[in-house]
Design a protein around this motif. Structure first.
Motif, mmCIF file in Angstrom:
data_model
loop_
_atom_site.group_PDB
_atom_site.id
_atom_site.type_symbol
_atom_site.label_atom_id
_atom_site.label_comp_id
_atom_site.label_asym_id
_atom_site.label_seq_id
_atom_site.Cartn_x
_atom_site.Cartn_y
_atom_site.Cartn_z
ATOM 1 N N VAL A 81 0.864 -1.173 0.000
ATOM 2 C CA VAL A 81 0.000 0.000 0.000
ATOM 3 C C VAL A 81 0.905 1.228 0.000
ATOM 4 C CG1 VAL A 81 -1.759 1.272 1.283
ATOM 5 C CG2 VAL A 81 -1.808 -1.247 1.231
ATOM 6 N N ASP A 82 0.900 1.975 -1.093
ATOM 7 C CA ASP A 82 1.744 3.165 -1.238
ATOM 8 C C ASP A 82 3.227 2.872 -1.092
ATOM 9 O OD1 ASP A 82 -0.510 4.759 -1.661
ATOM 10 O OD2 ASP A 82 -0.750 5.133 0.472
ATOM 11 N N CYS A 83 3.637 1.641 -1.360
ATOM 12 C CA CYS A 83 5.059 1.328 -1.296
ATOM 13 C C CYS A 83 5.409 0.244 -2.303
ATOM 14 C CB CYS A 83 5.485 0.934 0.112
ATOM 15 S SG CYS A 83 4.833 -0.630 0.670
ATOM 16 N N LEU A 84 6.700 0.169 -2.573
ATOM 17 C CA LEU A 84 7.233 -0.773 -3.535
ATOM 18 C C LEU A 84 8.614 -1.202 -3.054
ATOM 19 C CD1 LEU A 84 7.100 -2.005 -6.444
ATOM 20 C CD2 LEU A 84 8.103 0.144 -7.245
ATOM 21 N N VAL A 85 8.904 -2.487 -3.163
ATOM 22 C CA VAL A 85 10.243 -2.992 -2.878
ATOM 23 C C VAL A 85 10.802 -3.530 -4.186
ATOM 24 C CG1 VAL A 85 11.627 -4.663 -1.593
ATOM 25 C CG2 VAL A 85 9.652 -3.581 -0.498
ATOM 26 N N ILE A 86 11.977 -3.027 -4.569
ATOM 27 C CA ILE A 86 12.655 -3.513 -5.768
ATOM 28 C C ILE A 86 13.838 -4.354 -5.302
ATOM 29 C CG2 ILE A 86 13.834 -2.907 -7.904
ATOM 30 C CD1 ILE A 86 12.423 -0.137 -7.699
ATOM 31 N N ASN A 87 13.809 -5.622 -5.653
ATOM 32 C CA ASN A 87 14.915 -6.532 -5.352
ATOM 33 C C ASN A 87 15.755 -6.627 -6.624
ATOM 34 O OD1 ASN A 87 15.475 -9.947 -5.311
ATOM 35 N ND2 ASN A 87 16.295 -8.638 -3.709
ATOM 36 N N TYR A 88 17.041 -6.284 -6.503
ATOM 37 C CA TYR A 88 17.884 -6.297 -7.689
ATOM 38 C C TYR A 88 19.276 -6.805 -7.358
ATOM 39 C CZ TYR A 88 19.757 -1.804 -5.983
ATOM 40 O OH TYR A 88 20.336 -0.822 -5.233
#
Length: 125
Positions: A81-88
């Motif tokens: 909710v209103d956030c994003l996690v980018i795993n790279y």
């Protein structure tokens, strides 16, 4: 945030990073963004908290100067909710997570998170 919006954001984010295009990257961030990273603490000799888009640009410009071969490969993205996690994966193969908090379409808060040995200026952002 829906998955389509998240995917478009991540595609733009990784394209900008891999092109070393800070102007394109920073269009996604609010003027008063706060970003926290243990790498910022090491690179800048600070508490690791970057305040404001201008300071974020300066930090990332210094990182690109020190890591001219910087490249990211997105492994996954996780929508909240209103956030994003980018795993790279970075250019050394280290796994990194970037946690981004949004207000509307712009990032207002971000966190760079690393495995212990990967949080160093020579290999991570």
């Amino acid at each position: 945030m829906d998955h389509g919006t998240a995917r478009a954001f991540v595609d733009s984010w990784v394209t900008a990073w891999n092109a070393h295009d800070l102007d394109a990257l920073l269009t996604h961030f609010a003027d008063d963004v706060t970003f926290r990273s243990p790498v910022a603490a090491q690179l800048l000799g600070s508490d690791g908290v970057i305040r404001g888009k201008h300071a974020l640009r300066a930090y990332w410009a210094e990182g690109l100067r020190r890591i001219p071969d910087l490249q990211f490969e997105v492994v996954g993205c996780y929508v909240g909710v209103d956030c994003l996690v980018i795993n790279y994966r970075n250019q050394r193969g280290g796994l990194v997570n970037e946690v981004l908090i949004f207000a509307g379409p712009l990032v207002i808060e971000g966190y760079g998170t690393y495995l212990g040995e990967d949080a160093n200026p020579a290999g991570a952002r």
